[in-house]
Design a protein around this motif. Sequence first.
Motif, PDB file in Angstrom:
ATOM      1  N   ASP A 183       0.833  -1.199   0.000  1.00  0.00           N
ATOM      2  CA  ASP A 183       0.000   0.000   0.000  1.00  0.00           C
ATOM      3  C   ASP A 183       0.869   1.250   0.000  1.00  0.00           C
ATOM      4  OD1 ASP A 183      -2.067  -1.788   0.145  1.00  0.00           O
ATOM      5  OD2 ASP A 183      -2.892  -1.032   2.043  1.00  0.00           O
ATOM      6  N   GLN A 184       1.911   1.246   0.823  1.00  0.00           N
ATOM      7  CA  GLN A 184       2.786   2.414   0.915  1.00  0.00           C
ATOM      8  C   GLN A 184       3.468   2.694  -0.418  1.00  0.00           C
ATOM      9  OE1 GLN A 184       3.238   4.365   3.952  1.00  0.00           O
ATOM     10  NE2 GLN A 184       3.903   5.747   2.306  1.00  0.00           N
ATOM     11  N   GLN A 185       3.939   1.654  -1.086  1.00  0.00           N
ATOM     12  CA  GLN A 185       4.565   1.845  -2.393  1.00  0.00           C
ATOM     13  C   GLN A 185       3.583   2.437  -3.388  1.00  0.00           C
ATOM     14  OE1 GLN A 185       5.996  -2.262  -2.864  1.00  0.00           O
ATOM     15  NE2 GLN A 185       8.082  -1.457  -3.087  1.00  0.00           N
ATOM     16  N   ALA A 186       2.331   1.978  -3.355  1.00  0.00           N
ATOM     17  CA  ALA A 186       1.313   2.502  -4.276  1.00  0.00           C
ATOM     18  C   ALA A 186       1.064   3.986  -4.013  1.00  0.00           C
ATOM     19  CB  ALA A 186       0.022   1.700  -4.132  1.00  0.00           C
ATOM     20  N   TRP A 187       0.956   4.362  -2.744  1.00  0.00           N
ATOM     21  CA  TRP A 187       0.756   5.772  -2.402  1.00  0.00           C
ATOM     22  C   TRP A 187       1.961   6.605  -2.830  1.00  0.00           C
ATOM     23  CZ3 TRP A 187      -3.496   8.264  -1.200  1.00  0.00           C
ATOM     24  CH2 TRP A 187      -4.557   7.587  -0.590  1.00  0.00           C
ATOM     25  N   ASP A 188       3.150   6.099  -2.565  1.00  0.00           N
ATOM     26  CA  ASP A 188       4.364   6.855  -2.885  1.00  0.00           C
ATOM     27  C   ASP A 188       4.532   7.052  -4.390  1.00  0.00           C
ATOM     28  OD1 ASP A 188       5.017   7.078  -0.195  1.00  0.00           O
ATOM     29  OD2 ASP A 188       6.428   5.401  -0.210  1.00  0.00           O
ATOM     30  N   VAL A 189       4.344   5.986  -5.168  1.00  0.00           N
ATOM     31  CA  VAL A 189       4.570   6.111  -6.606  1.00  0.00           C
ATOM     32  C   VAL A 189       3.456   6.921  -7.266  1.00  0.00           C
ATOM     33  CG1 VAL A 189       3.410   3.993  -7.440  1.00  0.00           C
ATOM     34  CG2 VAL A 189       5.468   4.856  -8.597  1.00  0.00           C
ATOM     35  N   ALA A 190       2.252   6.858  -6.727  1.00  0.00           N
ATOM     36  CA  ALA A 190       1.177   7.707  -7.241  1.00  0.00           C
ATOM     37  C   ALA A 190       1.491   9.181  -6.993  1.00  0.00           C
ATOM     38  CB  ALA A 190      -0.152   7.335  -6.585  1.00  0.00           C
TER      39      ALA A 190
END
Length: 237
Positions: A183-190
């Motif tokens: 989830d954190q990676q998705a938020w960061d890359v978005a």
Amino acid sequence: MHTGVNAKAYVGNNLNCVNCHLDAGRQAHAAPMWGAYLLYPAYRSKTKHVDTFAERLRGCFMYSMNGKAPPFGDEVLVALEAYSYWMATGAPVGERLPGAGFAKLAKAAQPPDIARGQKVFESHCALCHGDGGQGQRASDTQVFPPLWGAQSFNWGAGMANIDSAAAFIKANMPLGQGGTLTDQQAWDVATFMDSHERPQDPRFTGDVVQTRAQFHDSEYSLYGTPVGGQLLGQGTH
């Protein structure tokens, strides 16, 4: 599938509908068209009125395709409505089906970070979307979509909102490997993706600060905020 070819008069970038509505609009948690058709007419806070499905499609051309809205009754709208209706055959009207829209993503454990997002992009996204987010073309075909810049979606598109982009990325990206990012990676890359300049919001008032206050006053929009010493929302051409 080939929006730029079959709806050329209404498309202003290198995207096709299938870039977000994956598998020809059939894939769950990638805004499938069978899930959308059943929910309209519906009130939308974005337009401040009850939209028909045709109006919703017209908005996609204005924002996601950075083009112009086809007239009501145009064969492009009728074809998309007919296709979506056909896919929704037998489903209950007015009921949100499992897999419709994007999967709900919990808030990030840490505040989303552009630098971390860049590392995720370089490791998991750049192979398809290019080091500069420009996507990839093969002859006249856009194989992988541009994520920012002049040929991407504009600031009025849903994907320019970090929460929408993060939910889509978590469920579907990297392509064919949805659910592999945290989830954190998705938020960061978005956040990294949406921290880049893109075409201007068609609702632009002539002033970035005023346009943010009117249309982008959200923690999930970087429009009208400074990133890397640049005020985002100037638009690119």
